[in-house]
Structure formats: structure tokens, C-alpha cells
Scaffold this active site. Sequence first.
Site, PDB file in Angstrom:
ATOM      1  N   ARG A   1       0.861  -1.193   0.000  1.00  0.00           N
ATOM      2  CA  ARG A   1       0.000   0.000   0.000  1.00  0.00           C
ATOM      3  C   ARG A   1       0.890   1.233   0.000  1.00  0.00           C
ATOM      4  O   ARG A   1       1.795   1.353   0.826  1.00  0.00           O
ATOM      5  CB  ARG A   1      -0.896   0.042   1.241  1.00  0.00           C
ATOM      6  CG  ARG A   1      -1.475   1.444   1.438  1.00  0.00           C
ATOM      7  CD  ARG A   1      -2.507   1.555   2.498  1.00  0.00           C
ATOM      8  NE  ARG A   1      -3.731   0.883   2.103  1.00  0.00           N
ATOM      9  CZ  ARG A   1      -4.915   1.130   2.656  1.00  0.00           C
ATOM     10  NH1 ARG A   1      -5.019   2.026   3.613  1.00  0.00           N
ATOM     11  NH2 ARG A   1      -5.976   0.478   2.266  1.00  0.00           N
TER      12      ARG A   1
ATOM     13  N   HIS B   1      -7.495   0.637  -6.206  1.00  0.00           N
ATOM     14  CA  HIS B   1      -7.669  -0.093  -4.938  1.00  0.00           C
ATOM     15  C   HIS B   1      -8.433  -1.391  -5.244  1.00  0.00           C
ATOM     16  O   HIS B   1      -9.586  -1.566  -4.836  1.00  0.00           O
ATOM     17  CB  HIS B   1      -8.443   0.793  -3.948  1.00  0.00           C
ATOM     18  CG  HIS B   1      -8.406   0.318  -2.530  1.00  0.00           C
ATOM     19  ND1 HIS B   1      -7.625  -0.744  -2.107  1.00  0.00           N
ATOM     20  CD2 HIS B   1      -9.054   0.770  -1.419  1.00  0.00           C
ATOM     21  CE1 HIS B   1      -7.803  -0.911  -0.803  1.00  0.00           C
ATOM     22  NE2 HIS B   1      -8.659  -0.021  -0.362  1.00  0.00           N
TER      23      HIS B   1
ATOM     24  N   GLN C   1     -10.378  -3.720  -2.644  1.00  0.00           N
ATOM     25  CA  GLN C   1     -11.613  -3.113  -2.133  1.00  0.00           C
ATOM     26  C   GLN C   1     -12.792  -3.434  -3.056  1.00  0.00           C
ATOM     27  O   GLN C   1     -13.901  -3.719  -2.601  1.00  0.00           O
ATOM     28  CB  GLN C   1     -11.426  -1.594  -2.015  1.00  0.00           C
ATOM     29  CG  GLN C   1     -12.674  -0.857  -1.573  1.00  0.00           C
ATOM     30  CD  GLN C   1     -13.059  -1.102  -0.130  1.00  0.00           C
ATOM     31  OE1 GLN C   1     -12.231  -0.989   0.756  1.00  0.00           O
ATOM     32  NE2 GLN C   1     -14.309  -1.466   0.116  1.00  0.00           N
TER      33      GLN C   1
ATOM     34  N   ASP D   1     -16.877   8.013  -1.114  1.00  0.00           N
ATOM     35  CA  ASP D   1     -15.528   7.867  -0.538  1.00  0.00           C
ATOM     36  C   ASP D   1     -15.180   9.226   0.075  1.00  0.00           C
ATOM     37  O   ASP D   1     -15.876  10.225  -0.173  1.00  0.00           O
ATOM     38  CB  ASP D   1     -14.545   7.500  -1.678  1.00  0.00           C
ATOM     39  CG  ASP D   1     -13.105   7.315  -1.209  1.00  0.00           C
ATOM     40  OD1 ASP D   1     -12.877   7.113   0.002  1.00  0.00           O
ATOM     41  OD2 ASP D   1     -12.191   7.379  -2.072  1.00  0.00           O
TER      42      ASP D   1
ATOM     43  N   CYS E   1     -16.196   2.686   1.194  1.00  0.00           N
ATOM     44  CA  CYS E   1     -15.031   1.821   1.448  1.00  0.00           C
ATOM     45  C   CYS E   1     -14.523   1.961   2.876  1.00  0.00           C
ATOM     46  O   CYS E   1     -13.869   1.068   3.398  1.00  0.00           O
ATOM     47  CB  CYS E   1     -13.932   2.128   0.448  1.00  0.00           C
ATOM     48  SG  CYS E   1     -13.499   3.881   0.368  1.00  0.00           S
TER      49      CYS E   1
ATOM     50  N   ARG F   1     -13.832  -7.428   3.077  1.00  0.00           N
ATOM     51  CA  ARG F   1     -12.427  -7.211   2.705  1.00  0.00           C
ATOM     52  C   ARG F   1     -11.607  -8.451   3.038  1.00  0.00           C
ATOM     53  O   ARG F   1     -10.744  -8.866   2.275  1.00  0.00           O
ATOM     54  CB  ARG F   1     -11.826  -6.002   3.463  1.00  0.00           C
ATOM     55  CG  ARG F   1     -12.448  -4.651   3.185  1.00  0.00           C
ATOM     56  CD  ARG F   1     -12.311  -4.225   1.748  1.00  0.00           C
ATOM     57  NE  ARG F   1     -10.957  -4.356   1.239  1.00  0.00           N
ATOM     58  CZ  ARG F   1      -9.933  -3.560   1.553  1.00  0.00           C
ATOM     59  NH1 ARG F   1     -10.101  -2.525   2.350  1.00  0.00           N
ATOM     60  NH2 ARG F   1      -8.734  -3.751   1.041  1.00  0.00           N
TER      61      ARG F   1
HETATM   62  N1  NVA Z   1      -9.630   7.295  -1.521  1.00  0.00           N
HETATM   63  C1  NVA Z   1      -9.294   6.856  -0.194  1.00  0.00           C
HETATM   64  C2  NVA Z   1      -9.593   5.404  -0.043  1.00  0.00           C
HETATM   65  C3  NVA Z   1      -9.376   4.859   1.342  1.00  0.00           C
HETATM   66  C4  NVA Z   1      -9.660   3.416   1.452  1.00  0.00           C
HETATM   67  C5  NVA Z   1      -7.822   7.141   0.057  1.00  0.00           C
HETATM   68  O1  NVA Z   1      -7.001   6.889  -0.831  1.00  0.00           O
HETATM   69  O2  NVA Z   1      -7.488   7.661   1.128  1.00  0.00           O
HETATM   70  N1   CP Z   2     -11.070   0.612   2.859  1.00  0.00           N
HETATM   71  C1   CP Z   2      -9.786   0.530   3.230  1.00  0.00           C
HETATM   72  O1   CP Z   2      -8.890   0.267   2.430  1.00  0.00           O
HETATM   73  O2   CP Z   2      -9.585   0.741   4.541  1.00  0.00           O
HETATM   74  P1   CP Z   2      -8.168   0.910   5.248  1.00  0.00           P
HETATM   75  O3   CP Z   2      -7.583   2.195   4.762  1.00  0.00           O
HETATM   76  O4   CP Z   2      -8.502   0.954   6.716  1.00  0.00           O
HETATM   77  O5   CP Z   2      -7.310  -0.259   4.888  1.00  0.00           O
END
Ligand code: NVA
Ligand code: CP
Length: 311
Positions: free
Chosen positions: A107, A134, A137, A229, A270, A298
Site C-alpha cells: 500500500r 484499490h 476493495q 468515498d 469503502c 475485505r
Molecule cells: N480514496 C481513499 C480510499 C481509502 C480506502 C484514500 O485513498 O485515502
Molecule cells: N477501505 C480501506 O482500504 O480501509 P483501510 O484504509 O482501513 O485499509
Amino acid sequence: MFGLKGKSLLTLHDFTPEQIGYLLDLAAELKAKKRMGVKGNLLAGKNVALIFEKPSTRTRCAFTVACNDEGAFPEYLGKDDIQLGHKESVADTARVLGRFFDAIEFRGFSQEVVTDLAKYSGVPVYNGLTDLYHPTQILADLLTMKEHLGTLKGKKFVFVGDGRFNMANSLLIGCAKMGVDIVVLAPEALWPDKNHVAVCEGYAKESGSKVTITSDIESVKGADVIYTDVWFSMGEEEKAKERIALLQPYQVNSEMMQKTGNPNVLFMHCLPAVKGYEVTEEVFESKQSVVFDEAENRMHTIKAVMVATLS
Ligand code: NVA
Ligand code: CP
């Protein structure tokens, strides 16, 4: 199965509808198995590196618990634990980790890093979120929709909010490939990249679905799912003020849910959610909200990805 053994999940662009469908079915099976309290050994003896440049609750815990449930060992590597891309090139770290681990989750910010990890490590690499995509997800989202709506084909899915980041990008791919009509509802300044939309329109043509990009709030009419989101993603905090001003009219609230004309419309997110911005507390806590089913999924879907690619 379906050519998944040894495969990386960097983006759903690389997966056929059949492969996605198989992963969803496998996740449902693994979920039922876990509900019955059956521990497995489908990943026995596997070691999985979990690299996190950005914070995470769901993704980290999903990988960790999924490993533990099926006999694998997860090793968490936070941004201050390793030198990835700073004191050591991504290619070198990848080649080292590939000698120790059976798979790597990443990540972070850049899609290029996750692609290079796969290129140089020689083991399956899973994208646990980049700025661009992502994909894990989306598997959880599709499974949740299947559970609540029965089928995916022909359903109308509306993503409301920041249309040019990881969630909208990946939902466009996943929905278009699986026959879900997807609307990205956003102010024009936050529309997805035109080339990306064109590629997804190609997928939609194959599956018989539709892709619509619009700023018209009336487009929520007839929706089966309203999804949103955060308005500023991880790493974009300095954009907060500008985004709040742009996205305020696109808040998911009771009025928007009613505008769908569908009393059974689902609310999805999400997570993590910033209540009072992209969604009101009322909608988040409503009966239509399936956000915690989605969060649980998830884990089952990530487990399915590891089982399909490693065992
Ligand atoms: N768009 C958000 C998704 C979090 C799961 C981010 O990248 O922070
Ligand atoms: N939805 C998601 O990816 O959550 P986290 O950022 O907590 O992993």
C-alpha cells in the site's frame, strides 16, 4: 484455477470477468467456512510481506487475519521499517523480498512501485491501495452487492464524490467488467481521466453495461447502490478546503437517497468515513447502509485472492 496461480493483483484491468467471478465465489465459500468455525490450511507454510507506506485498518487486518486463518505467516513492514525507494531501490528490495516471501502486499502512493515489486520480486504482489487503484476493495464491494442484491448484472451503481482517484477508477473497471451500470457523479473538475473512461466503456460494451460520467444529481434516479468515498484521500489533506467547497452539493444525505426513488437503495462506502462531509450520520447509520458487511468482506475476498494465487 482460471489462470490465477502465481498471478499478481495490481489492477482489475488484468483480470477477466470470469476470474473476478471465480474470486467472488471462492470468497463466499471461505466466508461460509469461517462462519462454521472451520480453520484451514490452504496457505500453510506461506510467508506474506505486508508493506504499508500509508496507514490502514481494514486492509492490514484483512491480510493478517486471512493469513492466520489459513496457516500463513504475515510480516508487517511499515514505512519506517524498510528503505523501499529511499536508501534502496524498489527493484533491489523486491528481489530480496522475493527470496524470503511467497507473496507481497503493497500500500502506498505510486502504482509504479507496486508494478515494479511484481516485476522484480518474482512472486505474486497484491495492490493494497495506490493513488490510482484499490482493487482488493472492489472485490469486497462486488461481493457485498451480490449478497444484498442477488446479482450484479443490470444493477445501477452510482459513485458520488471524487471521481478521479483510486476508488472511482477501480469501481469503473470492476462494475464495467461485471455488467453493472456505473454512474460517476462528480463536479466536472473531479471527473475521471478520459482515457480511463474510454477503456472502461470498452469493458462495458463487452459485458452489456453502461458507463456514465455526469455532474447532474438527478442521475441518482433508479440507483440500486449509492457509494461514496472521502473527499480528500490519504496524502491530499492540503486540498481539504477546496474539496469541501466543490463537493458539498454531492453529499450523500437522506434527500439524495430519496431522490433515487428506490426505498431499498443500498449505501456503501469503502471506509474510513468522515461523517458530516461525504455522508451524513443519518445515512451512514440507516438500515440501507451495508458498510460493515462491506468491511468484513475485505477479509474474505483478500483471503480468496491469496488462496487462488498461492495454493
Ligand atoms: N480514496 C481513499 C480510499 C481509502 C480506502 C484514500 O485513498 O485515502
Ligand atoms: N477501505 C480501506 O482500504 O480501509 P483501510 O484504509 O482501513 O485499509
